[in-house]
Write a protein that holds these residues in place. Structure first.
Motif, mmCIF file in Angstrom:
data_model
loop_
_atom_site.group_PDB
_atom_site.id
_atom_site.type_symbol
_atom_site.label_atom_id
_atom_site.label_comp_id
_atom_site.label_asym_id
_atom_site.label_seq_id
_atom_site.Cartn_x
_atom_site.Cartn_y
_atom_site.Cartn_z
ATOM 1 N N MET A 1 27.650 15.113 22.217
ATOM 2 C CA MET A 1 27.518 14.522 23.569
ATOM 3 C C MET A 1 26.377 13.503 23.604
ATOM 4 N N VAL A 2 25.185 13.965 23.171
ATOM 5 C CA VAL A 2 24.028 13.072 23.258
ATOM 6 C C VAL A 2 24.186 11.868 22.329
ATOM 7 N N GLN A 3 24.878 12.078 21.206
ATOM 8 C CA GLN A 3 25.098 10.957 20.273
ATOM 9 C C GLN A 3 25.924 9.856 20.932
ATOM 10 N N ILE A 4 26.909 10.265 21.759
ATOM 11 C CA ILE A 4 27.756 9.287 22.462
ATOM 12 C C ILE A 4 26.893 8.454 23.418
ATOM 13 N N VAL A 5 25.935 9.129 24.085
ATOM 14 C CA VAL A 5 25.054 8.410 25.019
ATOM 15 C C VAL A 5 24.213 7.381 24.256
ATOM 16 N N TYR A 6 23.688 7.767 23.073
ATOM 17 C CA TYR A 6 22.893 6.819 22.267
ATOM 18 C C TYR A 6 23.737 5.594 21.905
ATOM 19 N N ILE A 7 24.967 5.848 21.445
ATOM 20 C CA ILE A 7 25.835 4.741 21.010
ATOM 21 C C ILE A 7 26.193 3.852 22.206
ATOM 22 N N LEU A 8 26.496 4.476 23.351
ATOM 23 C CA LEU A 8 26.836 3.698 24.552
ATOM 24 C C LEU A 8 25.645 2.852 25.018
ATOM 25 N N CYS A 9 24.427 3.424 24.928
ATOM 26 C CA CYS A 9 23.214 2.678 25.277
ATOM 27 C C CYS A 9 23.129 1.413 24.430
ATOM 28 N N SER A 10 23.336 1.597 23.140
ATOM 29 C CA SER A 10 23.240 0.492 22.197
ATOM 30 C C SER A 10 24.271 -0.596 22.518
ATOM 31 N N LEU A 11 25.515 -0.177 22.771
ATOM 32 C CA LEU A 11 26.588 -1.135 23.050
ATOM 33 C C LEU A 11 26.359 -1.845 24.389
ATOM 34 N N ALA A 12 25.918 -1.071 25.396
ATOM 35 C CA ALA A 12 25.683 -1.668 26.726
ATOM 36 C C ALA A 12 24.571 -2.703 26.654
ATOM 37 N N CYS A 13 23.531 -2.392 25.889
ATOM 38 C CA CYS A 13 22.408 -3.330 25.759
ATOM 39 C C CYS A 13 22.860 -4.609 25.049
ATOM 40 N N LEU A 14 23.684 -4.434 24.009
ATOM 41 C CA LEU A 14 24.210 -5.599 23.287
ATOM 42 C C LEU A 14 25.069 -6.463 24.209
ATOM 43 N N LEU A 15 25.875 -5.806 25.040
ATOM 44 C CA LEU A 15 26.726 -6.542 25.990
ATOM 45 C C LEU A 15 25.865 -7.326 26.997
ATOM 46 N N CYS A 16 24.784 -6.687 27.466
ATOM 47 C CA CYS A 16 23.851 -7.385 28.371
ATOM 48 C C CYS A 16 23.332 -8.656 27.700
ATOM 49 N N ALA A 17 22.899 -8.510 26.444
ATOM 50 C CA ALA A 17 22.335 -9.654 25.716
ATOM 51 C C ALA A 17 23.369 -10.779 25.596
ATOM 52 N N VAL A 18 24.603 -10.405 25.240
ATOM 53 C CA VAL A 18 25.667 -11.410 25.068
ATOM 54 C C VAL A 18 25.947 -12.119 26.395
#
Lengths: 86, 86
Positions: A1-18
């Motif tokens: 569960m927590v691993q999914i949150v870490y990965i989603l954080c990473s992807l969401a931040c990358l999307l913000c940057a893009v």
């Protein structure tokens, strides 16, 4: 569960940057450039978080590296806000 | 790790400062995007404080990183909202 949150954080931040970088290319507002740079560095920090806690959980603790990267990201954003937002 | 806690404190203070800047921009321009940014950086501040104060080995870890995820999603929603209004 927590691993999914870490990965989603990473992807969401990358999307913000893009999205912010796309906005900068379109409008050439300097504040967008500095915000995008901040989020690119934050995305790296979040990527290291995934490496540290999901991919290699038993390896070296990268907490200090992650924190330093986030600190640099915030410094970049504040530089943009203070000096380039006029 | 006291150094990491110190860096987290600095990041929290910088996040608060960034949020204050964005709120001031919103007051000047009435552009909703700045409110989204201000909320996101306030959430990032809360996340830093929670992560430093709480013991991260317990079951609250997903909640704390969930706050970070919500902050990034707030910015994505803000950018999408801005483009939709255009």
């Amino acid at each position: 569960m927590v691993q999914i949150v870490y990965i989603l954080c990473s992807l969401a931040c990358l999307l913000c940057a893009v999205l912010l970088m796309r906005g900068y290319k379109r409008s050439k507002h300097e504040l967008l450039f500095w915000s995008a740079t901040c989020f690119i560095i934050l995305a790296f920090a979040n990527f290291i978080l995934v490496v540290d806690l999901v991919l290699i959980p038993t390896g070296v603790d990268l907490l200090l590296w992650r924190s330093c990267m986030s600190l640099v990201a915030m410094c970049v954003l504040l530089y943009g806000l203070i000096f380039k937002s006029a | 790790m006291i150094v990491a806690a110190f860096i987290s404190g600095a990041i929290a203070a910088m996040s608060f400062t960034a949020a204050a800047f964005f709120l001031r921009f919103w007051q000047k321009t009435k552009d909703r995007l700045f409110v989204y940014f201000a909320v996101a950086f306030l959430l990032l501040m809360v996340e830093r404080i929670m992560r430093t104060v709480l013991d991260m080995e317990n079951e609250l870890a997903p909640l704390v990183y969930g706050v970070r995820l919500v902050a990034f999603l707030t910015i994505i929603v803000g950018i999408v909202d801005k483009n939709r209004v255009k």
